[in-house]
Enzyme design. Structure first.
Site, PDB file in Angstrom:
ATOM      1  N   CYS A   1      44.905 -23.642 -21.627  1.00  0.00           N
ATOM      2  CA  CYS A   1      45.397 -24.411 -20.492  1.00  0.00           C
ATOM      3  C   CYS A   1      44.924 -25.854 -20.599  1.00  0.00           C
ATOM      4  O   CYS A   1      43.779 -26.094 -20.978  1.00  0.00           O
ATOM      5  CB  CYS A   1      44.864 -23.770 -19.204  1.00  0.00           C
ATOM      6  SG  CYS A   1      45.401 -24.570 -17.701  1.00  0.00           S
ATOM      7  N   LEU A   2      45.811 -26.790 -20.266  1.00  0.00           N
ATOM      8  CA  LEU A   2      45.429 -28.207 -20.294  1.00  0.00           C
ATOM      9  C   LEU A   2      44.232 -28.472 -19.386  1.00  0.00           C
ATOM     10  O   LEU A   2      43.452 -29.384 -19.628  1.00  0.00           O
ATOM     11  CB  LEU A   2      46.605 -29.081 -19.818  1.00  0.00           C
ATOM     12  CG  LEU A   2      47.873 -29.071 -20.685  1.00  0.00           C
ATOM     13  CD1 LEU A   2      49.001 -29.795 -19.971  1.00  0.00           C
ATOM     14  CD2 LEU A   2      47.619 -29.690 -22.042  1.00  0.00           C
TER      15      LEU A   2
ATOM     16  N   GLY B   1      54.254 -25.616 -20.516  1.00  0.00           N
ATOM     17  CA  GLY B   1      54.426 -25.652 -19.070  1.00  0.00           C
ATOM     18  C   GLY B   1      53.384 -26.524 -18.419  1.00  0.00           C
ATOM     19  O   GLY B   1      52.367 -26.867 -19.026  1.00  0.00           O
TER      20      GLY B   1
ATOM     21  N   HIS C   1      51.657 -17.921 -15.699  1.00  0.00           N
ATOM     22  CA  HIS C   1      50.512 -18.823 -15.849  1.00  0.00           C
ATOM     23  C   HIS C   1      50.679 -20.036 -14.918  1.00  0.00           C
ATOM     24  O   HIS C   1      49.754 -20.418 -14.199  1.00  0.00           O
ATOM     25  CB  HIS C   1      50.409 -19.266 -17.316  1.00  0.00           C
ATOM     26  CG  HIS C   1      49.311 -20.242 -17.603  1.00  0.00           C
ATOM     27  ND1 HIS C   1      48.213 -19.926 -18.373  1.00  0.00           N
ATOM     28  CD2 HIS C   1      49.139 -21.541 -17.229  1.00  0.00           C
ATOM     29  CE1 HIS C   1      47.416 -20.975 -18.455  1.00  0.00           C
ATOM     30  NE2 HIS C   1      47.958 -21.975 -17.775  1.00  0.00           N
ATOM     31  N   GLU C   2      51.873 -20.628 -14.930  1.00  0.00           N
ATOM     32  CA  GLU C   2      52.102 -21.834 -14.106  1.00  0.00           C
ATOM     33  C   GLU C   2      52.091 -21.510 -12.616  1.00  0.00           C
ATOM     34  O   GLU C   2      51.542 -22.260 -11.815  1.00  0.00           O
ATOM     35  CB  GLU C   2      53.425 -22.506 -14.486  1.00  0.00           C
ATOM     36  CG  GLU C   2      53.496 -23.050 -15.904  1.00  0.00           C
ATOM     37  CD  GLU C   2      52.296 -23.893 -16.296  1.00  0.00           C
ATOM     38  OE1 GLU C   2      51.641 -24.460 -15.400  1.00  0.00           O
ATOM     39  OE2 GLU C   2      52.000 -23.971 -17.495  1.00  0.00           O
TER      40      GLU C   2
ATOM     41  N   GLN D   1      48.001 -29.438 -11.348  1.00  0.00           N
ATOM     42  CA  GLN D   1      47.215 -29.898 -12.499  1.00  0.00           C
ATOM     43  C   GLN D   1      47.088 -31.412 -12.536  1.00  0.00           C
ATOM     44  O   GLN D   1      46.234 -31.954 -13.220  1.00  0.00           O
ATOM     45  CB  GLN D   1      47.825 -29.399 -13.815  1.00  0.00           C
ATOM     46  CG  GLN D   1      47.653 -27.897 -14.015  1.00  0.00           C
ATOM     47  CD  GLN D   1      48.232 -27.460 -15.346  1.00  0.00           C
ATOM     48  OE1 GLN D   1      49.436 -27.260 -15.472  1.00  0.00           O
ATOM     49  NE2 GLN D   1      47.386 -27.326 -16.357  1.00  0.00           N
TER      50      GLN D   1
ATOM     51  N   HIS E   1      48.784 -21.455 -10.909  1.00  0.00           N
ATOM     52  CA  HIS E   1      48.211 -22.752 -10.509  1.00  0.00           C
ATOM     53  C   HIS E   1      48.554 -23.089  -9.057  1.00  0.00           C
ATOM     54  O   HIS E   1      47.772 -23.722  -8.352  1.00  0.00           O
ATOM     55  CB  HIS E   1      48.743 -23.877 -11.409  1.00  0.00           C
ATOM     56  CG  HIS E   1      48.068 -23.965 -12.746  1.00  0.00           C
ATOM     57  ND1 HIS E   1      46.722 -24.205 -12.885  1.00  0.00           N
ATOM     58  CD2 HIS E   1      48.560 -23.855 -14.015  1.00  0.00           C
ATOM     59  CE1 HIS E   1      46.419 -24.256 -14.186  1.00  0.00           C
ATOM     60  NE2 HIS E   1      47.517 -24.032 -14.890  1.00  0.00           N
TER      61      HIS E   1
END
Lengths: 170, 168
Positions: free
Chosen positions: B97-98, B47, B139-140, B52, B143
């Site tokens: 996470c990225l 995702g 999670h997404e 981000q 953000h």
């Protein structure tokens, strides 16, 4: 800069972490990973610390080791960093407390390819009937199936459960 | 198409609250293509969320249909203005996470969620998601509200024992 691993053990009292970290900070040391826990009535700390080349950790902490009766062990010149292995399996074991529970389970699991990354155990229950609880995370280096088979065999003697850890990468 | 740069913590922009998308125009569609390309360019992310890549609009992409071990999923989802309307159960799971390289940690999420979102064709959807996909969505969506999984870390000592299912 050099890296060392510090291990400190003392009778538990308030303020050990604060005193140790303050002393290290004042002497230009920096903390990386740290793990701290109570072991019975003792308090144990393990820390990976970076420090100037000429810094003697033992001397820096000497005032505290005396005052707080800290036992100190230092491993000098450890590797700066290695990327942490990612656990892919979690195993919990519990059973009536008896000698050999850890040796027997971890022995069989190691043979089935388990590389343990993190392990915790505790004794609970009543004094008359204590129970032993162990929780560990690791890598199934020879595949989950083989490890599951070992777990199934151990299940004859202990309550043991394997669950896969699927890390979310987002 | 272009791959966007991923913001990493401690970049303060990750803490911004994203605004709703009012209309899906060409600019938004182009951005979604870039976001997807950015997601795929990384190391297997399931995702990605617009903030981000420093675009503070309520857009996320989730796709857990290609897991090594298959999980329940709704395929590839582009979610615009997503909103969770129901939470159920709790589960602990490991997340990375990225935007937080080289660290993974345990987070507790709802096991089952209901959510509403609009897709890139401006179609409204209401779905129920469970398990790993529900975790990825939560999670997404965090953000979009300026939250990272670091804000929800639980101790590795925190365990949620699986509830036993008793057979009748």
């Amino acid at each position: 800069m050099k890296w060392s691993v510090l291990t400190l053990v003392a009778a538990d009292e308030q303020g050990i972490v604060a005193a140790v970290s303050q002393k290290l900070y004042e002497n230009n040391c920096q903390l990386a990973e740290a793990s701290m826990m109570r072991l019975g009535a003792n308090f144990a700390i393990m820390l990976r610390v970076s420090h100037p080349d000429d810094c003697n950790l033992k001397e820096i902490l000497a005032p505290l080791t005396e005052k707080m009766h800290l036992h100190i062990h230092i491993d000098n010149d450890v590797a700066e960093k290695s990327s942490a292995p990612e656990p892919d399996v979690n195993i919990t074991v519990y059973g009536a407390d008896r000698a050999g529970i850890v040796a027997k389970t971890t022995g069989a699991l190691a043979e089935a390819g388990l590389n343990i990354i993190d392990l915790e155990t505790a004794v609970a229950g009543s004094d008359a009937e204590p129970i032993y609880i162990m929780s560990l995370e690791g890598n199934a280096t020879q595949g989950i199936e083989k490890l599951q088979k070992a777990v199934d065999e151990l299940a004859a003697d202990f309550d043991i459960r394997l669950s896969e850890i699927e890390t979310l990468r987002a | 198409m272009s791959i966007k740069e991923i913001l990493t913590y401690p970049n303060e922009a990750l803490k911004n609250i994203s605004t709703e998308v009012e209309a899906v125009d060409d600019e938004i569609l182009q951005f979604i293509r870039d976001l997807e390309e950015t997601r795929q360019s990384g190391p297997g992310a399931v995702g990605i969320a617009a903030p981000q890549v420093d675009v503070h609009k309520r857009i996320v992409i989730v796709d857990v249909s290609n897991m090594r071990k298959p999980v329940d999923n709704h395929g590839h989802m582009i979610m615009i203005n997503p909103e969770i309307i129901h939470w159920e159960g709790m589960a602990k799971g490991r997340e990375g996470c990225l935007s937080v390289p080289d660290f993974t940690g345990n987070v507790i999420r709802a096991e089952k969620i209901k959510l509403r979102y609009m897709d890139e064709h401006s179609q409204q959807h209401e779905i129920e998601s469970t398990g790993f996909e529900a975790r990825a969505i939560q999670h997404e969506l965090d953000h979009l509200d300026g939250l990272l999984f670091l804000d929800r870390l639980v101790s590795r000592r925190t365990d949620l024992f699986e509830r036993k299912v008793y057979k009748k």
